[in-house]
Motif scaffolding. Structure first.
Motif, short mmCIF file in Angstrom:
data_model
loop_
_atom_site.label_atom_id
_atom_site.label_comp_id
_atom_site.label_asym_id
_atom_site.label_seq_id
_atom_site.Cartn_x
_atom_site.Cartn_y
_atom_site.Cartn_z
N VAL A 17 0.85 -1.20 0.00
CA VAL A 17 0.00 0.00 0.00
C VAL A 17 0.88 1.24 0.00
O VAL A 17 0.63 2.21 -0.74
CB VAL A 17 -0.94 0.00 1.23
N ILE A 18 1.93 1.22 0.82
CA ILE A 18 2.86 2.35 0.86
C ILE A 18 3.49 2.54 -0.52
O ILE A 18 3.65 3.67 -1.00
CB ILE A 18 3.96 2.08 1.91
N VAL A 19 3.83 1.42 -1.16
CA VAL A 19 4.46 1.49 -2.48
C VAL A 19 3.53 2.16 -3.48
O VAL A 19 3.93 3.09 -4.20
CB VAL A 19 4.84 0.08 -2.97
N VAL A 20 2.28 1.71 -3.52
CA VAL A 20 1.33 2.28 -4.49
C VAL A 20 1.10 3.75 -4.20
O VAL A 20 1.07 4.59 -5.11
CB VAL A 20 0.01 1.49 -4.46
N GLY A 21 0.99 4.09 -2.92
CA GLY A 21 0.79 5.48 -2.55
C GLY A 21 1.95 6.34 -3.02
O GLY A 21 1.76 7.43 -3.56
N TYR A 22 3.15 5.81 -2.83
CA TYR A 22 4.33 6.58 -3.20
C TYR A 22 4.40 6.77 -4.71
O TYR A 22 4.75 7.84 -5.19
CB TYR A 22 5.58 5.85 -2.71
N GLU A 23 4.04 5.69 -5.45
CA GLU A 23 4.04 5.82 -6.91
C GLU A 23 3.01 6.86 -7.34
O GLU A 23 3.26 7.66 -8.24
CB GLU A 23 3.72 4.47 -7.56
N SER A 24 1.85 6.83 -6.69
CA SER A 24 0.76 7.70 -7.13
C SER A 24 1.06 9.16 -6.88
O SER A 24 0.67 10.02 -7.67
CB SER A 24 -0.53 7.32 -6.41
N ILE A 25 1.78 9.45 -5.80
CA ILE A 25 1.99 10.85 -5.48
C ILE A 25 2.93 11.50 -6.48
O ILE A 25 3.00 12.72 -6.58
CB ILE A 25 2.48 11.02 -4.04
N HIS A 26 3.64 10.69 -7.26
CA HIS A 26 4.52 11.26 -8.27
C HIS A 26 3.85 11.41 -9.63
O HIS A 26 4.45 11.93 -10.54
CB HIS A 26 5.78 10.42 -8.40
N LYS A 27 2.63 10.87 -9.76
CA LYS A 27 1.95 11.02 -11.04
C LYS A 27 1.46 12.45 -11.21
O LYS A 27 1.23 13.16 -10.25
CB LYS A 27 0.74 10.07 -11.08
N ASP A 28 1.29 12.83 -12.48
CA ASP A 28 0.84 14.19 -12.73
C ASP A 28 -0.64 14.34 -12.39
O ASP A 28 -1.06 15.33 -11.82
CB ASP A 28 1.08 14.56 -14.20
N VAL A 29 -1.41 13.35 -12.81
CA VAL A 29 -2.83 13.39 -12.47
C VAL A 29 -3.19 12.09 -11.76
O VAL A 29 -2.57 11.05 -11.98
CB VAL A 29 -3.72 13.53 -13.72
N TYR A 30 -4.18 12.18 -10.94
CA TYR A 30 -4.58 11.00 -10.16
C TYR A 30 -6.09 11.00 -10.03
O TYR A 30 -6.63 11.41 -9.00
CB TYR A 30 -3.89 11.04 -8.79
N PRO A 31 -6.78 10.58 -11.10
CA PRO A 31 -8.25 10.64 -11.07
C PRO A 31 -8.85 9.57 -10.16
O PRO A 31 -8.19 8.60 -9.80
CB PRO A 31 -8.63 10.38 -12.53
N ALA A 32 -10.10 9.79 -9.84
CA ALA A 32 -10.78 8.89 -8.91
C ALA A 32 -10.85 7.47 -9.45
O ALA A 32 -10.82 6.50 -8.69
CB ALA A 32 -12.17 9.42 -8.61
N GLY A 33 -10.94 7.32 -10.79
CA GLY A 33 -11.04 5.98 -11.37
C GLY A 33 -9.82 5.14 -11.06
O GLY A 33 -9.93 3.97 -10.69
N ILE A 34 -8.65 5.74 -11.18
CA ILE A 34 -7.41 5.02 -10.88
C ILE A 34 -7.37 4.66 -9.39
O ILE A 34 -7.02 3.54 -9.02
CB ILE A 34 -6.19 5.91 -11.21
N PHE A 35 -7.75 5.60 -8.57
CA PHE A 35 -7.80 5.38 -7.13
C PHE A 35 -8.66 4.15 -6.81
O PHE A 35 -8.24 3.23 -6.11
CB PHE A 35 -8.35 6.67 -6.48
N GLY A 36 -9.86 4.13 -7.40
CA GLY A 36 -10.76 3.01 -7.15
C GLY A 36 -10.18 1.69 -7.62
O GLY A 36 -10.24 0.69 -6.90
#
Lengths: 134, 168
Positions: A17-36
């Motif tokens: 979970v930490i890994v995915v969170g860390y990857e996501s915070i570096h993305k330019d956009v992070y829409p709700a669909g990806i989050f889900g």
């Protein structure tokens, strides 16, 4: 602070979970669909891992089932999230007793960590798009 | 024909290593050999060919090993578990900033020894051997590596913010 307050919930820091969170915070956009989809993938991965370990006591056999099922699941949702594989193997190495609620913890942690990332990303986006803000 | 070749070069080695890892854990009767994140690294590199990871293969060996060894020794300290976890997170972020990398699986290898209370040297040997194998297999199987793309300067602000939140 949550972690300090609930010291008993030592399983709180689930590596994938930490890994995915860390990857996501570096993305330019992070829409709700990806989050889900991320939450869905990780939780299902955790469930697959727990169930296969519970049903087949043999580690090798349960790993085989993990790999097949996770590959199938990633194919179904068409979302390549490699930490899902890690998630399905994780129950094997966790110290006993915590298996029963593993899926639940994962769901909780996903929502907290990734939810934070999502809120952070989208607040930033809104503040960028607001004109006249110095 | 191409797909058979792909399968031989990509899918088979990745799964073979994962099952070898679990087989080794059964032979030595030591579950610390199982490193879930290593399986994710193998699949991400060999099957999905994550370009960001393949660009600098040596980091795939170096960074997870560093954080894992660091996590292993942090776990030996007589400290509160929460304090240890925060120490590991700080360590991993420091390593990633030092090497200007965004290799997120380094977090997992760092956290793992603390969470599973790994206390045998087997854990350290396992991570060194498995990540070294990954490095060598990428060198062998991918002669044409993607060029080391100019890496977007990862903003440290993000890292520090994430660090502070995750430790919370």
């Amino acid at each position: 602070m949550i972690c300090y307050a609930m010291n008993w919930m030592f399983i709180a820091a689930i590596p994938p979970v930490i890994v995915v969170g860390y990857e996501s915070i570096h993305k330019d956009v992070y829409p709700a669909g990806i989050f889900g989809k991320q939450v869905l993938c990780l939780v299902v991965g955790a469930l697959i891992g727990t169930l296969s370990l519970y049903l087949f006591k043999n580690l090798l056999l349960s790993a085989l089932i993990d790999m097949v099922l996770v590959t199938a699941w990633i194919g179904i949702v068409k979302f390549k999230l490699t930490p899902t594989y890690a998630m399905s193997l994780l129950p094997m190495v966790l110290p006993g007793s915590s298996h029963t609620y593993f899926g639940l913890w994962v769901l909780l942690m996903c929502l907290v960590v990734l939810g934070f990332v999502w809120v952070y990303k989208n607040i930033r986006m809104i503040s960028i798009s607001l004109p006249g803000r110095s | 024909m191409l797909s058979v070749k792909n399968w031989l070069h990509q899918t088979l080695p990745a799964y073979a290593i994962i099952f070898l890892m679990i087989g080794a854990a059964m032979v030595f009767n030591n579950r610390e050999i199982i490193l879930p994140e290593v399986s994710a690294l193998y699949i991400g590199c060999l099957i999905y060919q994550n370009p960001a990871w393949l660009a600098r293969p040596f980091h795939l060996f170096l960074l997870p090993s560093l954080t894992a060894v660091g996590g292993f020794f942090i776990n030996r300290l007589e400290l509160n578990l929460a304090v240890k976890l925060v120490m590991v997170l700080v360590l991993v972020v420091a390593v990633l900033i030092l090497f200007k990398s965004t290799l997120a699986p380094a977090f997992a290898t760092g956290l793992l020894p603390v969470i599973t209370h790994a206390d045998s040297m087997m854990f350290v040997y396992a991570i060194l051997v498995l990540t070294l194998l990954l490095y060598m297999s990428i060198r062998l199987l991918h002669q044409h590596l993607p060029p080391a793309e100019p890496i977007k300067r990862p903003s440290h602000q993000h890292k520090l913010l994430y660090l502070s939140f995750a430790s919370v």
